[in-house]
Motif scaffolding. Structure first.
Motif, PDB file in Angstrom:
ATOM      1  N   ILE A   7       7.214   7.536   7.080  1.00 41.66           N
ATOM      2  CA  ILE A   7       6.456   7.957   5.880  1.00 41.66           C
ATOM      3  C   ILE A   7       5.166   7.387   6.063  1.00 41.66           C
ATOM      4  CG2 ILE A   7       6.396   7.628   3.338  1.00 41.66           C
ATOM      5  CD1 ILE A   7       9.360   6.926   3.275  1.00 41.66           C
ATOM      6  N   VAL A   8       4.155   8.084   6.173  1.00 39.39           N
ATOM      7  CA  VAL A   8       2.653   8.056   6.305  1.00 39.39           C
ATOM      8  C   VAL A   8       2.112   8.049   5.010  1.00 39.39           C
ATOM      9  CG1 VAL A   8       0.547   8.736   7.538  1.00 39.39           C
ATOM     10  CG2 VAL A   8       3.102   9.009   8.776  1.00 39.39           C
ATOM     11  N   MET A   9       1.529   7.142   4.478  1.00 37.25           N
ATOM     12  CA  MET A   9       0.818   6.848   3.147  1.00 37.25           C
ATOM     13  C   MET A   9      -0.556   6.808   3.319  1.00 37.25           C
ATOM     14  SD  MET A   9       3.890   3.940   1.749  1.00 37.25           S
ATOM     15  CE  MET A   9       3.786   4.603   0.108  1.00 37.25           C
ATOM     16  N   TYR A  10      -1.250   7.436   2.588  1.00 32.67           N
ATOM     17  CA  TYR A  10      -2.750   7.347   2.507  1.00 32.67           C
ATOM     18  C   TYR A  10      -3.196   7.508   1.132  1.00 32.67           C
ATOM     19  CZ  TYR A  10      -3.610  12.342   1.248  1.00 32.67           C
ATOM     20  OH  TYR A  10      -3.527  13.467   0.611  1.00 32.67           O
ATOM     21  N   ILE A  43       4.206   3.531   7.134  1.00 35.79           N
ATOM     22  CA  ILE A  43       2.783   3.654   7.830  1.00 35.79           C
ATOM     23  C   ILE A  43       1.836   3.932   6.954  1.00 35.79           C
ATOM     24  CG2 ILE A  43       1.451   4.662   9.927  1.00 35.79           C
ATOM     25  CD1 ILE A  43       4.260   5.622  11.096  1.00 35.79           C
ATOM     26  N   GLY A  44       0.693   3.003   7.091  1.00 32.37           N
ATOM     27  CA  GLY A  44      -0.397   3.310   6.240  1.00 32.37           C
ATOM     28  C   GLY A  44      -1.671   3.682   6.910  1.00 32.37           C
ATOM     29  N   THR A  45      -2.349   4.517   6.131  1.00 33.57           N
ATOM     30  CA  THR A  45      -3.480   5.113   6.864  1.00 33.57           C
ATOM     31  C   THR A  45      -4.608   5.368   5.940  1.00 33.57           C
ATOM     32  OG1 THR A  45      -4.495   7.010   8.316  1.00 33.57           O
ATOM     33  CG2 THR A  45      -2.749   7.576   6.770  1.00 33.57           C
ATOM     34  N   SER A  46      -6.012   5.262   6.416  1.00 30.14           N
ATOM     35  CA  SER A  46      -6.952   5.586   5.230  1.00 30.14           C
ATOM     36  C   SER A  46      -8.103   6.146   6.435  1.00 30.14           C
ATOM     37  CB  SER A  46      -7.389   4.407   4.585  1.00 30.14           C
ATOM     38  OG  SER A  46      -8.701   4.656   3.898  1.00 30.14           O
ATOM     39  N   MET A  47      -9.026   7.237   6.130  1.00 24.13           N
ATOM     40  CA  MET A  47      -9.914   7.665   6.701  1.00 24.13           C
ATOM     41  C   MET A  47      -9.622   7.715   8.210  1.00 24.13           C
ATOM     42  SD  MET A  47     -12.003   8.558   4.690  1.00 24.13           S
ATOM     43  CE  MET A  47     -13.493   8.775   5.715  1.00 24.13           C
ATOM     44  N   GLY A  48     -10.741   7.422   9.074  1.00 25.02           N
ATOM     45  CA  GLY A  48     -10.740   7.834  10.447  1.00 25.02           C
ATOM     46  C   GLY A  48     -12.008   7.208  11.086  1.00 25.02           C
ATOM     47  N   SER A  49     -11.796   7.123  12.609  1.00 27.59           N
ATOM     48  CA  SER A  49     -13.092   6.752  13.289  1.00 27.59           C
ATOM     49  C   SER A  49     -13.969   7.838  13.795  1.00 27.59           C
ATOM     50  CB  SER A  49     -12.283   5.765  14.512  1.00 27.59           C
ATOM     51  OG  SER A  49     -11.699   6.690  15.488  1.00 27.59           O
TER      52      SER A  49
END
Length: 329
Positions: free
Chosen positions: A247-250, A273-279
């Protein structure tokens, strides 16, 4: 220059179409004459939290345009280059995750203006296959979708992805990218029109958000749930996710607080799994992916800069499917 400036009041009431100062580039910076921009839910969240105590801000994180001035020590650019803006500031590599990334459009002035000056590393060549309207809405949403699917979710060809709440820009990019990567995609929405549009764009299944998903005909268990909703939908996920699923949560559009069924996570070994924006590294990879698969953003509507409040009103009501583009001319 003409710009959209947010000041004095919270929310959309604080927006003004007005004259603003165009800043010349300093060492390491470039100035871009913007041809187009995009708006995101992030802009709404930022404006909702601002008030009279805050200094005026030009919102907007997405944009594309032409370089018109170059600061000292900048290499690799020429006047007239067509570029697209990478919105995350100071985040070079995918593995070097900042606590909270700084983003164009807050804290620094953003893209809802005729010109923007920013670090040269935040300008990259505009994908040649995209129109100005398409390039202007790509950056933030497509980057968020790319990192969530591939860096954090490690999506593989043939896997089954669930995207609840299809319709917004990030979810729409996730659908397009997952289909391009060879995944099977199921979406949900309360809107029949949005479900039908998702099927047209390549979704395998499109379910009513309030239905019992586990009883739907031909509905197979999913490998990845791509979640921006949180609280309202979270309990339903455990009825359809495979053992070992992710489960990928943004996002958390329905609220931050969750009641987590611990045994439903550790027995089937589910990953949260947490995620936000990107490099910047991922932004370059995203642009390459978009070009390789000839992906075009879904444009819901195009507005002149002075009418940006109308675009935000449509977004606030959740009426759009895809992205809302802003043209400077």
């Amino acid at each position: 220059m003409k710009a959209i400036v947010h000041s004095a009041q919270s929310g959309l009431a604080g927006l003004q179409y007005t004259e603003s100062i165009s800043r010349a580039p300093e060492a390491g910076e470039v100035q871009i004459q913007l041809k187009s921009a995009g708006i995101n839910h992030r802009d709404l969240f930022i404006m909702a939290g601002r008030g009279p105590q805050d200094i005026p801000l030009v919102p907007g994180s997405d944009g594309a345009g032409i370089i018109v001035a170059i600061g000292e020590s900048v290499r690799g650019f020429a006047i007239g280059d067509e570029v697209i803006i990478h919105p995350t500031l100071g985040w070079e590599h995918a593995s070097e995750v900042p606590t909270v990334p700084d983003i164009v459009g807050g804290p620094m002035d953003g893209t809802l203006a005729q010109y923007i000056t920013l670090p040269a590393e935040n300008a990259l060549p505009k994908p040649a296959h995209l129109s100005w309207e398409e390039a202007g809405v790509l950056s933030l949403s497509a980057l968020t979708a790319y990192r969530a699917l591939f860096t954090r979710g490690v999506l593989k060809k043939g896997e089954h992805v669930l995207i609840p709440g299809i319709g917004g820009g990030v979810a729409t990019y996730a659908l397009l990218m997952a289909v391009a990567a060879g995944a099977k995609v199921t979406v949900t929405s309360r809107s029949e029109a949005k479900r039908n549009e998702a099927l047209r764009l390549g979704a395998t299944h499109a379910l009513d958000s309030h239905a019992d998903w586990s009883t739907q005909n031909d509905m197979e268990a999913v490998d990845i749930i791509w979640d921006s909703i949180g609280q309202a939908m979270f309990p339903k996920y455990f009825d359809i996710i495979r053992p070992g699923g992710r489960i990928v949560m943004y996002g958390a559009s329905s609220g931050d607080d969750l009641t987590v069924p611990i045994r439903s996570i550790f027995f089937p070994q589910i990953s949260l799994i947490g995620t936000s924006m990107g490099s910047r590294e991922e932004f370059i990879q995203m642009l390459q992916f978009v070009e390789q698969h000839d992906i075009h953003p879904v444009i819901d509507g195009v507005y002149p800069l002075q009418d940006v409040a109308k675009a935000f009103e449509r977004m606030e009501k959740g009426e759009q499917f895809g992205n809302l583009a802003i043209l400077m001319e």
